[in-house]
Design a protein around this motif. Sequence first.
Motif, PDB file in Angstrom:
ATOM      1  N   ARG A 153      -5.456   4.995   2.184  1.00 18.18           N
ATOM      2  CA  ARG A 153      -4.700   5.561   3.301  1.00 18.18           C
ATOM      3  C   ARG A 153      -3.713   6.557   2.716  1.00 18.18           C
ATOM      4  O   ARG A 153      -2.803   6.173   1.998  1.00 18.18           O
ATOM      5  N   LEU A 154      -3.952   7.783   3.020  1.00 18.01           N
ATOM      6  CA  LEU A 154      -3.096   8.833   2.478  1.00 18.01           C
ATOM      7  C   LEU A 154      -1.805   8.895   3.280  1.00 18.01           C
ATOM      8  O   LEU A 154      -1.816   9.116   4.484  1.00 18.01           O
ATOM      9  N   CYS A 155      -0.696   8.709   2.623  1.00 18.61           N
ATOM     10  CA  CYS A 155       0.587   8.671   3.307  1.00 18.61           C
ATOM     11  C   CYS A 155       0.944  10.036   3.891  1.00 18.61           C
ATOM     12  O   CYS A 155       1.515  10.127   4.967  1.00 18.61           O
ATOM     13  N   CYS A 156       0.612  11.086   3.214  1.00 17.51           N
ATOM     14  CA  CYS A 156       0.979  12.417   3.689  1.00 17.51           C
ATOM     15  C   CYS A 156       0.211  12.791   4.949  1.00 17.51           C
ATOM     16  O   CYS A 156       0.738  13.485   5.815  1.00 17.51           O
ATOM     17  N   HIS A 157      -1.013  12.338   5.080  1.00 15.80           N
ATOM     18  CA  HIS A 157      -1.810  12.651   6.257  1.00 15.80           C
ATOM     19  C   HIS A 157      -1.147  12.073   7.510  1.00 15.80           C
ATOM     20  O   HIS A 157      -0.985  12.757   8.510  1.00 15.80           O
ATOM     21  N   ARG A 158      -0.712  10.831   7.447  1.00 17.00           N
ATOM     22  CA  ARG A 158      -0.046  10.208   8.589  1.00 17.00           C
ATOM     23  C   ARG A 158       1.310  10.841   8.826  1.00 17.00           C
ATOM     24  O   ARG A 158       1.744  10.999   9.960  1.00 17.00           O
ATOM     25  N   GLU A 182       0.254  10.247  18.412  1.00 13.24           N
ATOM     26  CA  GLU A 182       1.467   9.589  17.922  1.00 13.24           C
ATOM     27  C   GLU A 182       1.330   8.076  17.971  1.00 13.24           C
ATOM     28  O   GLU A 182       1.779   7.375  17.082  1.00 13.24           O
ATOM     29  N   VAL A 183       0.666   7.573  18.985  1.00 10.81           N
ATOM     30  CA  VAL A 183       0.500   6.135  19.116  1.00 10.81           C
ATOM     31  C   VAL A 183      -0.429   5.603  17.998  1.00 10.81           C
ATOM     32  O   VAL A 183      -0.185   4.567  17.427  1.00 10.81           O
ATOM     33  N   GLN A 184      -1.483   6.369  17.668  1.00  6.42           N
ATOM     34  CA  GLN A 184      -2.424   5.929  16.646  1.00  6.42           C
ATOM     35  C   GLN A 184      -1.797   5.927  15.262  1.00  6.42           C
ATOM     36  O   GLN A 184      -2.147   5.133  14.419  1.00  6.42           O
ATOM     37  N   ALA A 185      -0.914   6.849  15.024  1.00  5.46           N
ATOM     38  CA  ALA A 185      -0.323   6.965  13.708  1.00  5.46           C
ATOM     39  C   ALA A 185       0.534   5.772  13.447  1.00  5.46           C
ATOM     40  O   ALA A 185       0.626   5.214  12.436  1.00  5.46           O
TER      41      ALA A 185
END
Length: 185
Positions: A153-158, A182-185
């Motif tokens: 899980r790439l932190c920068c992508h989220r 926004e809800v999915q993130a």
Amino acid sequence: MGSGVSDRLDVLDEPAPAAWSTTEDRAPVEQRVRLYLNALGVQDSQETEVLVRRVIERVEFRATLGQLGEPLEVAIEETHRLLDRWLVAELGLESDPDQISAARAAVLGGHVPGWTRRWAGLSEDSLTESIRAVRFQAVPEHAPLTMEPNPIRLCCHRLVRRLAARVLRWLGIRGRHHASAEVQA
């Protein structure tokens, strides 16, 4: 077609590098090999001389191939190779690292009397049974584990998605698509 083979054999006729060309360069290496063999348990001078000669021959051979490097390091490597090759031949091993390590521990630990004489080739008595009787085991025992896959899980992508959603909210642009992101993130 055969020129590649003859080209490779031509390096055997080339002179040794300057770092190994004089007897003054060899003397300190020979002395260190003697001391190293003594530390390994080779006490008899005749055995020492035979083994030193073999090690130096291997060092000289590597020098003719242009693979010398640091002569003392190469001499120590060749001493270990000579010991491991002897153990493989003596025990009929198939280059199993655990068995070679166990055999090395048996002889270097002083559990097999007369092994240095046999290693030097000055004895005809086989030591196979004596070495195998010691039965050292590799420690720790092999315990292979299975690893569960871990999703990346790439932190920068989220972070970028959240930041974009906040900027859009700050600008007053709200849509179903942006709110769901926004809800999915």
